[in-house]
Design a protein around this motif. Structure first.
Motif, PDB file in Angstrom:
ATOM      1  N   ALA A  74      63.437  51.797  33.866  1.00 27.12           N
ATOM      2  CA  ALA A  74      64.218  50.587  34.119  1.00 27.12           C
ATOM      3  C   ALA A  74      63.349  49.570  34.857  1.00 27.12           C
ATOM      4  CB  ALA A  74      65.459  50.903  34.945  1.00 27.12           C
ATOM      5  N   ALA A  75      63.476  48.314  34.439  1.00 25.89           N
ATOM      6  CA  ALA A  75      62.710  47.247  35.086  1.00 25.89           C
ATOM      7  C   ALA A  75      63.200  47.037  36.522  1.00 25.89           C
ATOM      8  CB  ALA A  75      62.867  45.950  34.295  1.00 25.89           C
ATOM      9  N   LEU A  76      62.320  46.505  37.339  1.00 24.04           N
ATOM     10  CA  LEU A  76      62.699  46.099  38.693  1.00 24.04           C
ATOM     11  C   LEU A  76      63.520  44.816  38.573  1.00 24.04           C
ATOM     12  CD1 LEU A  76      59.187  46.558  40.325  1.00 24.04           C
ATOM     13  CD2 LEU A  76      61.136  48.115  40.541  1.00 24.04           C
ATOM     14  N   VAL A  77      64.561  44.674  39.395  1.00 21.99           N
ATOM     15  CA  VAL A  77      65.435  43.506  39.299  1.00 21.99           C
ATOM     16  C   VAL A  77      65.333  42.689  40.575  1.00 21.99           C
ATOM     17  CG1 VAL A  77      67.809  42.705  39.032  1.00 21.99           C
ATOM     18  CG2 VAL A  77      67.024  44.718  37.767  1.00 21.99           C
ATOM     19  N   VAL A  78      64.991  41.400  40.402  1.00 20.63           N
ATOM     20  CA  VAL A  78      64.994  40.457  41.522  1.00 20.63           C
ATOM     21  C   VAL A  78      66.358  39.773  41.497  1.00 20.63           C
ATOM     22  CG1 VAL A  78      63.929  38.393  42.493  1.00 20.63           C
ATOM     23  CG2 VAL A  78      62.507  40.119  41.363  1.00 20.63           C
ATOM     24  N   PRO A  79      67.181  39.989  42.533  1.00 17.42           N
ATOM     25  CA  PRO A  79      68.546  39.455  42.531  1.00 17.42           C
ATOM     26  C   PRO A  79      68.587  37.929  42.527  1.00 17.42           C
ATOM     27  CG  PRO A  79      68.229  41.055  44.317  1.00 17.42           C
ATOM     28  CD  PRO A  79      66.890  40.780  43.717  1.00 17.42           C
ATOM     29  N   SER A  80      69.705  37.398  42.089  1.00 16.37           N
ATOM     30  CA  SER A  80      69.852  35.945  41.974  1.00 16.37           C
ATOM     31  C   SER A  80      69.795  35.249  43.331  1.00 16.37           C
ATOM     32  CB  SER A  80      71.164  35.607  41.261  1.00 16.37           C
ATOM     33  OG  SER A  80      72.251  36.137  41.984  1.00 16.37           O
ATOM     34  N   ALA A  81      70.120  35.939  44.400  1.00 17.43           N
ATOM     35  CA  ALA A  81      70.117  35.311  45.724  1.00 17.43           C
ATOM     36  C   ALA A  81      68.749  35.423  46.417  1.00 17.43           C
ATOM     37  CB  ALA A  81      71.186  35.963  46.604  1.00 17.43           C
ATOM     38  N   ALA A  82      67.752  35.948  45.727  1.00 14.26           N
ATOM     39  CA  ALA A  82      66.464  36.229  46.373  1.00 14.26           C
ATOM     40  C   ALA A  82      65.453  35.112  46.166  1.00 14.26           C
ATOM     41  CB  ALA A  82      65.887  37.526  45.838  1.00 14.26           C
ATOM     42  N   GLU A  83      64.677  34.876  47.213  1.00 15.06           N
ATOM     43  CA  GLU A  83      63.463  34.056  47.152  1.00 15.06           C
ATOM     44  C   GLU A  83      62.363  35.003  47.599  1.00 15.06           C
ATOM     45  OE1 GLU A  83      61.563  30.170  49.356  1.00 15.06           O
ATOM     46  OE2 GLU A  83      63.740  30.339  49.273  1.00 15.06           O
TER      47      GLU A  83
END
Length: 142
Positions: A74-83
């Motif tokens: 599974a790919a790593l996921v950068v959340p929508s709230a992240a910078e």
């Protein structure tokens, strides 16, 4: 000739003083790593990387140790709230590598999320779209 008189007895030698145990010379310690700044998280392995990404909201910097971070399907996921900044601490991009092993994409940046990659190699990604980075959000790679 008459026998010579016996020699006076030789007094026994006093025992040698005990020797201290051998101690190798001390080598200087390597310099301590700089302290982490607010928002920085040191990541040592793939499990730690996934856990750190789950908790990211707002601005954060993940410092990835030198070595290979193997993904397991599974790919790593950068959340929508992240910078988020992912920074490899190896000597170069070959020193810190994220490897999908041909099983998945490597990083998915959700819409609204921001990702900056520094000094990290991305290898063996496999996906119909964005085998290395599938960016619905803003992405900068250095």
């Amino acid at each position: 000739f008459p026998p010579s008189p016996p020699s006076p007895p030789v007094p026994p030698r006093p025992p040698a003083p005990p020797q201290p145990p051998f101690r190798p010379p001390l080598l200087p310690l390597p310099p301590a790593p700089p302290p982490l700044l607010p928002g920085q998280i040191k990541v040592l392995d793939t499990e730690g990387l996934r856990k750190a990404l789950e908790g990211v909201a707002g601005k954060a910097e993940l410092l990835l140790a030198s070595g290979r971070f193997k993904l397991t399907g599974a790919a790593l996921v950068v959340p929508s709230a992240a910078e988020l900044t992912l920074r490899g601490t190896g000597a170069d991009a070959d020193g810190t590598v994220i490897d999908a092993d041909g099983r998945s994409g490597i990083i998915l940046v959700q819409a609204g999320g921001q990702l900056r990659l520094e000094n990290i190699g991305l290898v063996n990604g496999r996906a119909d779209r964005g085998a290395a980075v599938d960016a619905s959000g803003k992405t900068t790679m250095m």
